[in-house]
Design an enzyme around this catalytic site. Structure first.
Site, PDB file in Angstrom:
ATOM      1  N   LYS A 173      28.535  44.349  36.166  1.00 19.81           N
ATOM      2  CA  LYS A 173      29.397  43.155  36.115  1.00 19.81           C
ATOM      3  C   LYS A 173      29.942  42.949  37.529  1.00 19.81           C
ATOM      4  CE  LYS A 173      32.995  41.398  35.928  1.00 19.81           C
ATOM      5  NZ  LYS A 173      33.475  40.388  36.904  1.00 19.81           N
ATOM      6  N   GLU A 176      33.157  37.716  39.704  1.00  9.23           N
ATOM      7  CA  GLU A 176      32.825  36.339  39.302  1.00  9.23           C
ATOM      8  C   GLU A 176      32.751  35.404  40.501  1.00  9.23           C
ATOM      9  OE1 GLU A 176      35.366  38.194  38.561  1.00  9.23           O
ATOM     10  OE2 GLU A 176      37.259  37.106  38.402  1.00  9.23           O
ATOM     11  N   GLY A 226      37.413  48.219  43.114  1.00  6.05           N
ATOM     12  CA  GLY A 226      38.256  47.025  43.137  1.00  6.05           C
ATOM     13  C   GLY A 226      39.698  47.409  43.382  1.00  6.05           C
ATOM     14  N   THR A 230      43.804  46.901  38.677  1.00  9.11           N
ATOM     15  CA  THR A 230      42.655  46.810  37.762  1.00  9.11           C
ATOM     16  C   THR A 230      42.141  48.207  37.450  1.00  9.11           C
ATOM     17  OG1 THR A 230      42.074  44.858  39.057  1.00  9.11           O
ATOM     18  CG2 THR A 230      40.540  45.497  37.341  1.00  9.11           C
ATOM     19  N   GLY A 231      42.089  49.054  38.473  1.00 10.68           N
ATOM     20  CA  GLY A 231      41.601  50.425  38.288  1.00 10.68           C
ATOM     21  C   GLY A 231      42.455  51.201  37.302  1.00 10.68           C
ATOM     22  N   GLU A 248      36.943  53.515  42.832  1.00 10.23           N
ATOM     23  CA  GLU A 248      37.026  53.305  44.292  1.00 10.23           C
ATOM     24  C   GLU A 248      38.009  52.172  44.486  1.00 10.23           C
ATOM     25  OE1 GLU A 248      35.621  55.150  46.542  1.00 10.23           O
ATOM     26  OE2 GLU A 248      34.347  56.301  45.192  1.00 10.23           O
ATOM     27  N   CYS A 282      37.961  47.570  52.390  1.00  2.85           N
ATOM     28  CA  CYS A 282      38.847  48.569  51.762  1.00  2.85           C
ATOM     29  C   CYS A 282      39.357  49.569  52.779  1.00  2.85           C
ATOM     30  CB  CYS A 282      38.126  49.264  50.620  1.00  2.85           C
ATOM     31  SG  CYS A 282      36.558  49.984  51.119  1.00  2.85           S
ATOM     32  N   GLU A 383      48.445  46.782  50.223  1.00  2.48           N
ATOM     33  CA  GLU A 383      47.211  46.284  50.827  1.00  2.48           C
ATOM     34  C   GLU A 383      47.237  44.752  50.831  1.00  2.48           C
ATOM     35  OE1 GLU A 383      43.785  46.742  48.291  1.00  2.48           O
ATOM     36  OE2 GLU A 383      42.583  47.470  49.966  1.00  2.48           O
TER      37      GLU A 383
HETATM   38  P1  NAD Z   1      39.609  43.260  41.484  1.00  8.63           P
HETATM   39  O1  NAD Z   1      40.214  44.525  40.961  1.00  8.63           O
HETATM   40  O2  NAD Z   1      40.360  42.001  41.294  1.00  8.63           O
HETATM   41  O3  NAD Z   1      38.181  43.011  40.831  1.00  8.63           O
HETATM   42  C1  NAD Z   1      37.124  43.927  40.965  1.00  8.63           C
HETATM   43  C2  NAD Z   1      36.149  43.740  39.813  1.00  8.63           C
HETATM   44  O4  NAD Z   1      36.811  44.084  38.608  1.00  8.63           O
HETATM   45  C3  NAD Z   1      35.661  42.311  39.624  1.00  8.63           C
HETATM   46  O5  NAD Z   1      34.323  42.320  39.194  1.00  8.63           O
HETATM   47  C4  NAD Z   1      36.565  41.786  38.516  1.00  8.63           C
HETATM   48  O6  NAD Z   1      36.013  40.732  37.781  1.00  8.63           O
HETATM   49  C5  NAD Z   1      36.681  43.035  37.662  1.00  8.63           C
HETATM   50  N1  NAD Z   1      37.850  43.073  36.775  1.00  8.63           N
HETATM   51  C6  NAD Z   1      39.047  42.465  36.921  1.00  8.63           C
HETATM   52  N2  NAD Z   1      39.844  42.731  35.866  1.00  8.63           N
HETATM   53  C7  NAD Z   1      39.145  43.539  35.031  1.00  8.63           C
HETATM   54  C8  NAD Z   1      39.402  44.167  33.786  1.00  8.63           C
HETATM   55  N3  NAD Z   1      40.566  44.013  33.166  1.00  8.63           N
HETATM   56  N4  NAD Z   1      38.445  44.931  33.223  1.00  8.63           N
HETATM   57  C9  NAD Z   1      37.264  45.115  33.842  1.00  8.63           C
HETATM   58  N5  NAD Z   1      36.938  44.545  35.018  1.00  8.63           N
HETATM   59  C10 NAD Z   1      37.873  43.774  35.621  1.00  8.63           C
HETATM   60  O7  NAD Z   1      39.294  43.555  43.011  1.00  8.63           O
HETATM   61  P2  NAD Z   1      38.713  42.528  44.084  1.00  8.63           P
HETATM   62  O8  NAD Z   1      39.808  41.613  44.498  1.00  8.63           O
HETATM   63  O9  NAD Z   1      37.429  41.965  43.601  1.00  8.63           O
HETATM   64  O10 NAD Z   1      38.347  43.519  45.285  1.00  8.63           O
HETATM   65  C11 NAD Z   1      39.232  43.868  46.278  1.00  8.63           C
HETATM   66  C12 NAD Z   1      39.717  45.281  46.070  1.00  8.63           C
HETATM   67  O11 NAD Z   1      38.616  46.191  46.036  1.00  8.63           O
HETATM   68  C13 NAD Z   1      40.599  45.766  47.195  1.00  8.63           C
HETATM   69  O12 NAD Z   1      41.729  46.430  46.672  1.00  8.63           O
HETATM   70  C14 NAD Z   1      39.706  46.743  47.953  1.00  8.63           C
HETATM   71  O13 NAD Z   1      40.405  47.729  48.667  1.00  8.63           O
HETATM   72  C15 NAD Z   1      38.898  47.321  46.842  1.00  8.63           C
HETATM   73  N6  NAD Z   1      37.668  47.922  47.358  1.00  8.63           N
HETATM   74  C16 NAD Z   1      37.581  49.282  47.427  1.00  8.63           C
HETATM   75  C17 NAD Z   1      36.449  49.883  47.957  1.00  8.63           C
HETATM   76  C18 NAD Z   1      36.339  51.374  48.074  1.00  8.63           C
HETATM   77  O14 NAD Z   1      35.285  51.850  48.446  1.00  8.63           O
HETATM   78  N7  NAD Z   1      37.374  52.133  47.778  1.00  8.63           N
HETATM   79  C19 NAD Z   1      35.394  49.082  48.412  1.00  8.63           C
HETATM   80  C20 NAD Z   1      35.516  47.690  48.325  1.00  8.63           C
HETATM   81  C21 NAD Z   1      36.657  47.118  47.789  1.00  8.63           C
END
Ligand code: NAD
Length: 488
Positions: A173, A176, A226, A230-231, A248, A282, A383
């Site tokens: 997934k 979006e 992400g 969310t994590g 991550e 990130c 962040e």
């Molecule tokens: P996000 O958490 O908003 O979304 C990430 C993914 O999770 C998307 O596909 C989103 O649709 C999905 N998602 C959102 N809510 C969800 C839910 N309730 N259940 C399941 N999936 C869900 O993050 P983002 O804005 O897309 O990405 C930016 C973040 O990612 C930053 O915090 C960045 O630091 C982090 N990131 C970390 C790494 C790493 O290696 N540690 C690498 C890249 C990005």
């Protein structure tokens, strides 16, 4: 054409809803794609479960799995230009950077292709000649893979390549906002000969299409990249079925510069650390922690050069950085800068949207330097994920380490100094998953990537990255079976 890929078939979303994908650089329409829902994800999980339980991918010899991944690497290289173009249109990222990403993606598939082929169990010496004891590796099962928008295909490759190398099936997934290269990857996997049902793709928002992957009893592992919030939700959701979880998450990464650092290198790398991809990285070095004696000279030069950074769209060859991903994300970055100023930071440059017609319909934000910050400020702790550098001062090595470690995050960071013994000491004391010495941002697929503290857990890349996707089974054989007579 349909964009969901389930059980080896391209299908439409059950909602019949669609989403417009617009380029963040100018708002132009890139495409209209299917918007999936939880019922689509349910169908994809079912297909992945079937493909795992009935095969053939989990039973395919590791060397053959490795060969397929090597073919995928070659196909991505063959199609590098169009892949990079699609990535740039979705993200607004400079074309040249998307090209580098594609090289890294091919290398990732190649690394895990070779690792799969080299995979073997081990014989255990039990000290008992009447036993034959072996430890073997097996796939975990159905993997739910959820990826962000900043490095869409790269983050996907870091999950898909080891998941396939280990013999799993998966449901992907992607964000979006940036679905195109994930769609293309499904075509590439098909072309490489991956059996139907092994790879499945659902599109749509996280709460609708992503959430079922964390909670569904037929998913064995969820790997998420992400944001922190969310994590946390995914981890809680996964607890009900005790899934394997890899997270991550974000970072608030310190870049420590001692007075004895090579000045030109420190300036150059401090700029790259925070302004690459407009800070949407990130591991972005968004916290400059600089020794007192060097502070004024270093910050003056960073500000001078930050003011000259040319912003532009993905195909502007003179551009050095692009837009932010969305209007909503830019508002978030603006709010962090405003909060920093309210808490006493001094604005040295940026802090605004660029002027001019070229920027009017994109989500641009000027490279920003906030000086005289302290570790209690929101903009230092959280962040922003934008082109915003905060500057803190230190006098002693202990102070630098304490400042750097004073966040809930622990993803990555750097130390710049001419004193190699000090560099090693500081690198050892930093609670970070990656520490660069006199460098910023490089990584290789052979070495693990992942966070300490609330930057997540589990590792991507390297041998531990493959281990995330494997179960380990001990098989004990009694070669001389006879009654033991304990209860006779
Ligand atoms: P996000 O958490 O908003 O979304 C990430 C993914 O999770 C998307 O596909 C989103 O649709 C999905 N998602 C959102 N809510 C969800 C839910 N309730 N259940 C399941 N999936 C869900 O993050 P983002 O804005 O897309 O990405 C930016 C973040 O990612 C930053 O915090 C960045 O630091 C982090 N990131 C970390 C790494 C790493 O290696 N540690 C690498 C890249 C990005």
């Amino acid at each position: 054409m349909p964009e969901l890929f389930i059980g080896g078939e391209w299908t439409r979303s059950r909602t019949a809803r669609t989403r417009e994908i617009r380029c963040p650089a100018d708002g132009s329409l890139v495409a209209v794609v299917d918007e999936g829902c939880s019922a689509d994800t349910e169908a994809a999980i079912h297909a992945a479960r079937r493909a795992f339980d009935l095969g053939p991918w989990p039973q395919t010899p590791a060397a053959e799995r490795g060969d397929l991944l090597l073919r995928v690497a070659a196909l991505i290289e063959r199609d590098k230009e169009s892949y990079a173009r699609d990535e740039s249109l979705d993200t607004g990222k400079r074309l040249v950077e998307s090209g580098y990403d594609m090289d890294d993606i091919a290398n990732c598939f190649r690394y895990f292709g070779k690792a799969a082929a080299a995979e073997s169990g081990r014989v255990v010496d039990t000290g008992n000649p009447a036993t034959d004891s072996t430890v073997v590796h097996e796939p975990v099962g159905v993997c739910g893979l959820i990826t962000p928008w900043n490095y869409p295909l790269l983050q996907t490759a870091w999950k898909v390549a080891p998941a396939l190398a280990a013999g799993n099936t998966f449901v992907l997934k992607p964000s979006e906002l940036t679905p195109h290269t994930a769609i293309r990857l499904m075509r590439t996997l098909q072309e490489a000969g991956l059996p139907p049902g092994t790879a499945n793709l659902v599109l749509g928002t996280g709460p609708e299409a992503g959430a079922p992957l964390a909670g569904h009893p037929d998913v064995d592992l969820v790997s998420f990249t992400g944001g922190l919030q969310t994590g946390r939700g995914i981890m809680a959701e996964a607890a009900a079925t005790v899934k394997k979880v890899a997270l991550e998450l974000g970072g608030k990464n310190p870049n420590i510069v001692f007075s004895d650092a090579d000045f030109e290198t420190a300036v150059d790398m401090a700029l790259t650390a925070v302004f690459l991809h407009s800070g949407q990285v990130c591991s972005a070095g968004a916290r400059l922690i600089v020794q007192d004696g060097l502070h004024d000279r270093l910050v003056d030069e960073i500000v001078r050069r930050a003011r000259q950074i040319r912003l532009g769209g993905p195909f502007d060859e003179k551009a050095q950085a692009g837009p932010l991903i969305s209007a909503q994300h830019r508002s978030k970055v603006e709010a962090y800068v405003k909060a920093g100023l309210a808490e006493g930071a001094v604005l040295r440059c940026g802090g605004a949207r660029p002027q001019g017609d070229a920027y009017a319909s994109g989500f641009y934000y000027l490279p920003t330097v906030l000086d005289e910050c302290n570790a209690d400020m929101t903009v230092v702790q959280e962040e922003s994920f934008g082109p915003v550098l905060t500057v803190e001062r230190f006098s002693t090595e202990e102070e630098a380490v304490a400042l750097a470690n004073r966040t809930i995050y622990g993803l990555a960071g750097a130390v710049f100094t001419g004193d190699q013994a000090r560099a090693r000491r500081v690198a050892g004391a930093l609670r970070l998953g990656t520490v660069w010495i006199n460098d910023y941002h490089p990584y290789v697929p052979q070495a693990e990537w992942g966070g300490y503290k609330q930057s997540g857990f589990g590792r991507e890349l390297g041998p531990a990255g493959l281990a995330e996707y494997r179960e380990t089974k001990h098989i004990w054989r009694n070669t001389d079976p006879r009654p033991q007579g304990w209860f006779s």
